[in-house]
Design a protein around this motif. Structure first.
Motif, mmCIF file in Angstrom:
data_model
loop_
_atom_site.group_PDB
_atom_site.id
_atom_site.type_symbol
_atom_site.label_atom_id
_atom_site.label_comp_id
_atom_site.label_asym_id
_atom_site.label_seq_id
_atom_site.Cartn_x
_atom_site.Cartn_y
_atom_site.Cartn_z
ATOM 1 N N ARG A 11 0.846 -1.273 -0.103
ATOM 2 C CA ARG A 11 0.022 -0.029 0.099
ATOM 3 C C ARG A 11 0.910 1.330 0.020
ATOM 4 O O ARG A 11 0.572 2.309 -0.633
ATOM 5 C CB ARG A 11 -0.930 -0.035 1.192
ATOM 6 C CG ARG A 11 -2.093 1.075 1.060
ATOM 7 C CD ARG A 11 -3.007 0.811 2.324
ATOM 8 N NE ARG A 11 -4.237 1.565 2.094
ATOM 9 C CZ ARG A 11 -4.157 2.830 2.619
ATOM 10 N NH1 ARG A 11 -3.058 3.218 3.472
ATOM 11 N NH2 ARG A 11 -5.204 3.796 2.445
ATOM 12 N N GLN A 12 1.951 1.349 0.830
ATOM 13 C CA GLN A 12 2.957 2.730 0.895
ATOM 14 C C GLN A 12 3.477 2.491 -0.490
ATOM 15 O O GLN A 12 3.681 3.637 -1.096
ATOM 16 C CB GLN A 12 3.735 2.013 1.817
ATOM 17 C CG GLN A 12 3.371 2.162 3.130
ATOM 18 C CD GLN A 12 2.670 3.740 3.774
ATOM 19 O OE1 GLN A 12 1.552 3.740 3.565
ATOM 20 N NE2 GLN A 12 3.454 4.682 3.753
ATOM 21 N N ARG B 276 0.964 4.114 -3.038
ATOM 22 C CA ARG B 276 0.939 5.493 -2.885
ATOM 23 C C ARG B 276 2.319 6.328 -2.849
ATOM 24 O O ARG B 276 2.058 7.457 -2.959
ATOM 25 C CB ARG B 276 0.384 5.628 -1.424
ATOM 26 C CG ARG B 276 -0.910 5.272 -1.177
ATOM 27 C CD ARG B 276 -1.476 5.447 0.232
ATOM 28 N NE ARG B 276 -1.496 7.048 0.538
ATOM 29 C CZ ARG B 276 -2.339 7.883 0.462
ATOM 30 N NH1 ARG B 276 -3.583 7.423 -0.205
ATOM 31 N NH2 ARG B 276 -2.177 9.023 0.812
ATOM 32 N N GLU C 131 4.478 6.846 -0.683
ATOM 33 C CA GLU C 131 4.778 7.349 0.776
ATOM 34 C C GLU C 131 5.738 6.603 1.693
ATOM 35 O O GLU C 131 5.426 5.515 2.138
ATOM 36 C CB GLU C 131 3.202 7.478 1.407
ATOM 37 C CG GLU C 131 2.373 8.344 0.800
ATOM 38 C CD GLU C 131 0.870 8.204 1.725
ATOM 39 O OE1 GLU C 131 0.105 8.870 1.338
ATOM 40 O OE2 GLU C 131 0.941 7.739 2.723
ATOM 41 N N SER D 25 -8.347 6.459 0.603
ATOM 42 C CA SER D 25 -6.829 5.818 0.342
ATOM 43 C C SER D 25 -6.610 6.506 -0.913
ATOM 44 O O SER D 25 -5.282 6.817 -0.827
ATOM 45 C CB SER D 25 -7.159 4.412 0.103
ATOM 46 O OG SER D 25 -7.716 3.782 1.121
ATOM 47 N N ALA D 26 -7.270 7.036 -1.692
ATOM 48 C CA ALA D 26 -6.776 7.568 -3.107
ATOM 49 C C ALA D 26 -6.443 9.257 -2.866
ATOM 50 O O ALA D 26 -5.736 9.627 -3.494
ATOM 51 C CB ALA D 26 -7.918 7.388 -4.117
ATOM 52 N N PRO E 63 -1.265 12.778 2.549
ATOM 53 C CA PRO E 63 0.048 11.450 2.874
ATOM 54 C C PRO E 63 0.062 11.426 4.273
ATOM 55 O O PRO E 63 -0.020 12.132 5.075
ATOM 56 C CB PRO E 63 1.356 12.072 2.154
ATOM 57 C CG PRO E 63 0.914 13.551 2.289
ATOM 58 C CD PRO E 63 -0.380 14.128 2.062
ATOM 59 N N ARG F 55 0.464 1.780 -10.177
ATOM 60 C CA ARG F 55 -0.132 3.139 -9.936
ATOM 61 C C ARG F 55 -1.241 3.353 -11.080
ATOM 62 O O ARG F 55 -2.315 3.867 -10.564
ATOM 63 C CB ARG F 55 0.931 4.225 -9.849
ATOM 64 C CG ARG F 55 1.544 4.115 -8.746
ATOM 65 C CD ARG F 55 2.760 5.243 -8.681
ATOM 66 N NE ARG F 55 3.444 5.174 -7.345
ATOM 67 C CZ ARG F 55 4.642 5.661 -7.196
ATOM 68 N NH1 ARG F 55 5.028 6.522 -8.214
ATOM 69 N NH2 ARG F 55 5.373 5.728 -6.353
ATOM 70 N N TRP G 3 -9.010 1.510 -5.037
ATOM 71 C CA TRP G 3 -8.474 1.677 -3.612
ATOM 72 C C TRP G 3 -9.383 0.937 -2.630
ATOM 73 O O TRP G 3 -9.067 0.244 -1.717
ATOM 74 C CB TRP G 3 -8.243 3.046 -3.415
ATOM 75 C CG TRP G 3 -6.910 3.498 -3.875
ATOM 76 C CD1 TRP G 3 -7.022 4.586 -4.821
ATOM 77 C CD2 TRP G 3 -5.528 3.407 -3.083
ATOM 78 N NE1 TRP G 3 -5.519 4.794 -5.098
ATOM 79 C CE2 TRP G 3 -4.862 4.242 -4.227
ATOM 80 C CE3 TRP G 3 -5.359 2.795 -2.258
ATOM 81 C CZ2 TRP G 3 -3.546 4.299 -3.866
ATOM 82 C CZ3 TRP G 3 -3.848 2.809 -1.901
ATOM 83 C CH2 TRP G 3 -2.913 3.541 -2.845
#
Length: 208
Positions: A34-35, A38, A40, A106-107, A111, A177, A186
């Motif tokens: 997930r990170q 994103r 992040e 989520s989207a 951040p 992505r 998401w």
């Protein structure tokens, strides 16, 4: 300098064994994925996972696995704490997947802070008793079955497997992505994460 064949074999065995244990889907892998999607704090997340595995594998090699095996109460405490955390995390993921208003959580939300990301990955790693069973007890036991210094070559191979896997999972997730440019994607991911967290949490609580 020529490395003896038996040491190379021990390192390759460690690499394969480590990957076989780490690649299985779990709470830690789901969070890293997930990170990565994103984008992040990917480096920090991957580094913490790899370093944690290295520390735990080394601990198993030097004999802490025997200590934990002799103190089952420690494993029980960690099991229930980890189960509570996983279930709570699963509830949050389920809310994001079910609630229409949470679809953008989520989207499109801001951040995740570095502090929050670090705290989450540390909890998912160190509150998971399966991590101790896999790295400290299992890998530690197999490593110590190697003759002489080969046990550290086995451990090094297992540590390398952890680095390779988490790096591929975290930094390679960016290839997904385009698919996750849609909010519904998401929602699906969070639903899957919730199922994984609930399943792992319940299994952990029941001692399965």
């Amino acid at each position: 300098m020529v490395i003896p064949a038996d040491l190379i074999q021990a390192a390759l065995l460690g690499l394969g064994t480590g990957l076989a244990l780490i690649v299985a889907i779990g709470a830690q892998n789901a969070f890293v994925l997930r990170q990565g999607i994103r984008g992040e704090h990917v480096a920090a997340t991957v580094l913490i996972c790899a370093l944690s595995d290295a520390v735990l594998i080394a601990a198993g090699i030097v004999g802490i696995g025997t200590l934990i095996g002799a103190a089952p109460a420690v494993v029980v405490i960690i099991r229930f704490a980890g189960a509570a955390f996983l279930l709570a995390y699963g509830i949050l993921a389920a809310k994001r997947a079910i609630r229409p208003g949470a679809l953008t959580a989520s989207a499109q939300q801001g951040p995740l802070s570095r502090k929050a990301a670090v705290a989450t990955v540390l909890a998912l790693t160190w509150l998971n008793p399966h991590v101790y069973l896999d790295t400290v007890l299992l890998l530690g036991s197999v490593a110590n079955s190697q003759a002489g210094g080969a046990r550290w070559w086995f451990g090094g191979g297992a540590m390398l497997g952890s680095v390779l896997w988490f790096s591929a999972l975290g930094f390679g997730a960016r290839l997904l992505r385009p698919f996750f440019a849609r909010p519904m994607s998401w929602r699906i991911l969070d639903g899957l994460i919730a199922l994984v967290m609930f399943g792992l949490g319940l299994r952990m609580a029941l001692g399965a």
